[in-house]
Design an enzyme around this catalytic site. Structure first.
Site, PDB file in Angstrom:
ATOM      1  N   THR A   1     -38.830  60.628  -7.647  1.00  0.00           N
ATOM      2  CA  THR A   1     -38.426  59.786  -8.774  1.00  0.00           C
ATOM      3  C   THR A   1     -39.078  60.239 -10.077  1.00  0.00           C
ATOM      4  O   THR A   1     -39.432  59.430 -10.924  1.00  0.00           O
ATOM      5  CB  THR A   1     -38.724  58.291  -8.500  1.00  0.00           C
ATOM      6  OG1 THR A   1     -38.542  57.990  -7.116  1.00  0.00           O
ATOM      7  CG2 THR A   1     -37.770  57.397  -9.288  1.00  0.00           C
TER       8      THR A   1
ATOM      9  N   GLU B   1     -42.691  63.322   0.269  1.00  0.00           N
ATOM     10  CA  GLU B   1     -42.268  62.892  -1.071  1.00  0.00           C
ATOM     11  C   GLU B   1     -42.759  61.466  -1.327  1.00  0.00           C
ATOM     12  O   GLU B   1     -42.230  60.509  -0.761  1.00  0.00           O
ATOM     13  CB  GLU B   1     -40.745  62.964  -1.209  1.00  0.00           C
ATOM     14  CG  GLU B   1     -40.242  62.472  -2.563  1.00  0.00           C
ATOM     15  CD  GLU B   1     -38.737  62.320  -2.629  1.00  0.00           C
ATOM     16  OE1 GLU B   1     -38.269  61.563  -3.495  1.00  0.00           O
ATOM     17  OE2 GLU B   1     -38.025  62.947  -1.816  1.00  0.00           O
TER      18      GLU B   1
ATOM     19  N   ARG C   1     -42.577  55.027  -7.783  1.00  0.00           N
ATOM     20  CA  ARG C   1     -41.968  53.706  -7.977  1.00  0.00           C
ATOM     21  C   ARG C   1     -42.995  52.580  -7.941  1.00  0.00           C
ATOM     22  O   ARG C   1     -42.644  51.426  -8.178  1.00  0.00           O
ATOM     23  CB  ARG C   1     -40.914  53.445  -6.890  1.00  0.00           C
ATOM     24  CG  ARG C   1     -39.783  54.450  -6.877  1.00  0.00           C
ATOM     25  CD  ARG C   1     -38.792  54.137  -5.779  1.00  0.00           C
ATOM     26  NE  ARG C   1     -37.835  55.214  -5.573  1.00  0.00           N
ATOM     27  CZ  ARG C   1     -36.919  55.230  -4.626  1.00  0.00           C
ATOM     28  NH1 ARG C   1     -36.828  54.203  -3.790  1.00  0.00           N
ATOM     29  NH2 ARG C   1     -36.092  56.252  -4.504  1.00  0.00           N
TER      30      ARG C   1
ATOM     31  N   LYS D   1     -31.136  68.450  -4.850  1.00  0.00           N
ATOM     32  CA  LYS D   1     -31.044  67.165  -4.151  1.00  0.00           C
ATOM     33  C   LYS D   1     -29.675  66.553  -4.467  1.00  0.00           C
ATOM     34  O   LYS D   1     -29.297  66.449  -5.641  1.00  0.00           O
ATOM     35  CB  LYS D   1     -32.166  66.247  -4.636  1.00  0.00           C
ATOM     36  CG  LYS D   1     -32.050  64.792  -4.171  1.00  0.00           C
ATOM     37  CD  LYS D   1     -33.169  63.964  -4.786  1.00  0.00           C
ATOM     38  CE  LYS D   1     -33.040  62.489  -4.474  1.00  0.00           C
ATOM     39  NZ  LYS D   1     -34.159  61.695  -4.996  1.00  0.00           N
TER      40      LYS D   1
END
Length: 213
Positions: free
Chosen positions: A74, A46, A50, A134
């Site tokens: 994200t 993952e 960011r 998640k």
């Protein structure tokens, strides 16, 4: 597990006990880092959206490390999903859930791990057909006790708790019947990336891959 075909979220969480949550600041570290993780037995990677380097890192890993399965973390909008798909991502992880992100993943053929922290959010994700979720931020939102409580009303849901998970407490989460795997940033510490200590990252990955669930 489908390596070249379309992945499901169940495929993603079943591959290894831990999904590393990776922040890339230096694009040059992306490929050797991915190679070290794969060598240690961790393939689902993952890469969080960011940093400005994230999409380029996904593309580089997807091309240079075919054994890795690149995911985008994200992701908060359909635009994030489409950009990740264009960069070679094969799954998406979001900090929360919206129907528009879910639909964008379906349109792009990408597996999605939508983020939830409450019972209402679980129900919203389930209403749209998502049942591998998640749990974020896991430690701050209630940790293992909340997951145990959810197992009653949501026994069919499988979770990947992320946020505040480390090698020290991963086993506690993985022992729960509704936890498929955990997510954590401890496999790719900033110091090891900065020092290009690929041996350390491989060792962390190998230890994580051997966690019992």
């Amino acid at each position: 597990m489908a390596v070249n075909g379309v992945l499901s979220a169940a495929d993603v969480v079943a591959d290894a006990p831990v999904i590393p949550v990776i922040v890339i600041d230096d694009l040059q570290t992306a490929v050797p880092m991915a190679q070290a993780l794969v060598a240690g037995g961790i393939r689902m990677l993952e890469i969080t959206l960011r940093t400005p380097q994230a999409l380029a890192a996904m593309e580089a890993i997807a091309k240079a490390v075919p054994e890795a399965v690149v995911g985008a973390g994200t992701a908060r909008s359909p635009e994030d999903v489409r950009a990740a798909a264009d960069a070679g991502a094969r799954f998406v992880v979001s900090p929360g859930y919206t129907s528009s992100v879910g639909q964008a993943c379906r349109d792009a053929g990408l597996a999605l791990l939508p983020g939830v922290a409450t019972g209402s959010e679980i129900m919203m994700a389930q209403a749209d057909g998502w049942d591998v979720l998640k749990f974020f931020p896991a430690a701050a939102a209630g940790g293992a006790p909340l997951l145990k409580a959810w197992h009653g009303p949501f026994s069919e849901v499988r979770f990947c708790p992320t946020g505040g998970i480390s090698m020290a407490n991963a086993a506690e989460f993985l022992a729960l019947p509704n936890v498929a795997c955990v997510g954590g940033s401890w496999l790719t510490p900033a110091k090891a990336l900065a020092q290009k200590d690929w041996g350390a990252i491989e060792a962390l990955a190998r230890a994580a891959a051997q966690l019992q669930r």
